[in-house]
Design an enzyme around this catalytic site. Structure first.
Site, PDB file in Angstrom:
ATOM      1  CG  LEU A  12      -1.767   1.264   1.420  1.00 35.59           C
ATOM      2  CD1 LEU A  12      -2.678   1.529   0.224  1.00 35.59           C
ATOM      3  CD2 LEU A  12      -2.591   1.157   2.709  1.00 35.59           C
ATOM      4  CB  VAL A  37       6.562   2.432  13.550  1.00 41.35           C
ATOM      5  CG1 VAL A  37       6.406   3.081  12.182  1.00 41.35           C
ATOM      6  CG2 VAL A  37       6.171   0.962  13.531  1.00 41.35           C
ATOM      7  CB  THR A  60       1.146  -7.483   6.987  1.00 37.88           C
ATOM      8  OG1 THR A  60       2.411  -7.659   6.352  1.00 37.88           O
ATOM      9  CG2 THR A  60       0.824  -6.002   7.087  1.00 37.88           C
ATOM     10  CE1 TYR A 123      -2.124  -7.599  10.573  1.00 44.94           C
ATOM     11  CE2 TYR A 123      -4.359  -8.339  10.125  1.00 44.94           C
ATOM     12  CZ  TYR A 123      -3.306  -7.486   9.864  1.00 44.94           C
ATOM     13  OH  TYR A 123      -3.429  -6.525   8.888  1.00 44.94           O
ATOM     14  CE  LYS A 127      -3.423  -3.128  11.296  1.00 44.49           C
ATOM     15  NZ  LYS A 127      -2.421  -2.169  10.734  1.00 44.49           N
TER      16      LYS A 127
END
Ligand SMILES: NC(=O)c1ccc[n+]([C@@H]2O[C@H](COP(=O)([O-])OP(=O)(O)OC[C@H]3O[C@@H](n4cnc5c(N)ncnc54)[C@H](OP(=O)(O)O)[C@@H]3O)[C@@H](O)[C@H]2O)c1
Length: 283
Positions: A12, A37, A60, A123, A127
């Protein structure tokens, strides 16, 4: 408008940076090697002077997260908090990308933006924690959930299916998971449109409209690759157990986009026909 994109070398992130470059935007594109990050100091330095900070960085690897949830949490939750805190302190707006995996996948109706979250995987939990961190840190946040992404700049379902169908002459794909196949280029355009529209802070869904099973999508993919769609045969989730459970339904509603006056992406099959040549040829 000065943009900073984190996770800029992902599937993306690459399309978003390409779009911003095309528009002649002032954009700083930072991959993981430039800014991790999980390092708050590096994030703060990277976003200085920005007006918009887009967080495309994420762990991911959905299945690997089951065994390594703390490592996934460090990126998807703590990393997201670092990004939103640094953006707010810099006077920038945080645009944070999230996922349909925050939902349980059991609903037969489209999930509204404010539908209850109940992730079923590590996951998804990490998130969801990232979404809350972003909301807590930056009152101007845009949390943008997407799903079933494909693009020209990363491994993705259509490219895998087209390759396997061509190599093996047959591929079995599940019929009992439904969602909205979504092109990363469309998500990139939507992220920019939300910022351009100065959309109210909140949660938005960036997926195509309509719905399809992976099986139905695979048949469209194989046809677009110039092969016989009948090479794709049906199977079920039960026959393909994986470490992380997959949502049975990942169909998301788009009412928040309508309220903000931002056009939705459009029908998945039409978007796929437009995207297919570039995605299947992608590097
Ligand atoms: N792909 C999908 O179907 C899908 C569906 C729903 C939501 N999403 C969300 O969409 C967003 C973009 O996903 P994508 O498909 O573009 O994934 P991607 O291709 O895996 O991109 C993620 C990028 O984040 C980078 N990254 C990982 N850890 C990092 C760290 N600690 N610091 C900085 N960068 C780091 C990765 O770098 P490395 O490759 O070097 O690790 C990678 O370039 C993510 O938030 C994801 O959760 C994706």
């Amino acid at each position: 408008m000065r943009w900073v994109v984190l996770g800029a070398r992902g599937m993306l992130g690459t399309d978003l940076v390409g779009l911003l470059d095309e528009r002649g935007a002032d954009v700083r594109a930072l991959g993981r090697a430039d800014v991790d990050v999980t390092d708050p100091g590096a994030v703060a330095a990277a976003v200085a002077g920005a007006d918009v900070v887009v967080n495309c960085a994420a762990w991911t690897a959905v299945d690997a997260a089951e065994a390594q949830e703390p490592a996934a949490f460090a990126v998807n939750a703590v990393g997201a908090a670092h990004v939103a805190r640094a953006a707010r302190r810099a006077g920038a707006r945080t645009v944070h990308v999230s996922t349909d995996y925050v939902f349980d996948g059991a609903s037969t109706e489209p999930y509204a933006e404010d539908a209850p979250c109940a992730p079923r995987s590590a996951y998804g939990r990490t998130k969801l924690a990232g979404e809350w961190a972003v909301r807590a840190e930056d009152p101007r946040h845009l949390v943008v959930r997407t799903a079933w992404l494909y693009g020209a700049h990363g491994p993705c379902f259509p490219r895998t299916i087209a390759r396997v169908a061509a190599e093996r002459g047959a591929v079995a794909v599940v019929t009992d998971q439904v969602g909205q196949p979504t092109w990363t280029a469309d998500v990139a355009r939507l992220l920019v449109a939300l910022v351009d529209a100065d959309a109210p802070a909140g949660t938005y869904h960036a997926t195509s409209s309509g719905r399809a099973s992976w099986f139905e999508f695979a048949r469209e993919v194989v046809a677009a690759a110039g092969l016989d769609p009948a090479l794709v045969g049906p199977t079920t989730t039960a026959e393909f157990p994986r470490p992380a459970p997959r949502p049975a339904s990942s169909v998301l509603g788009h009412d928040a986009l309508a309220r903000a006056g931002v056009a939705p992406i459009g029908d998945w099959a039409e978007r796929w026909r437009l995207a297919a040549p570039g995605v299947l040829a992608g590097g």
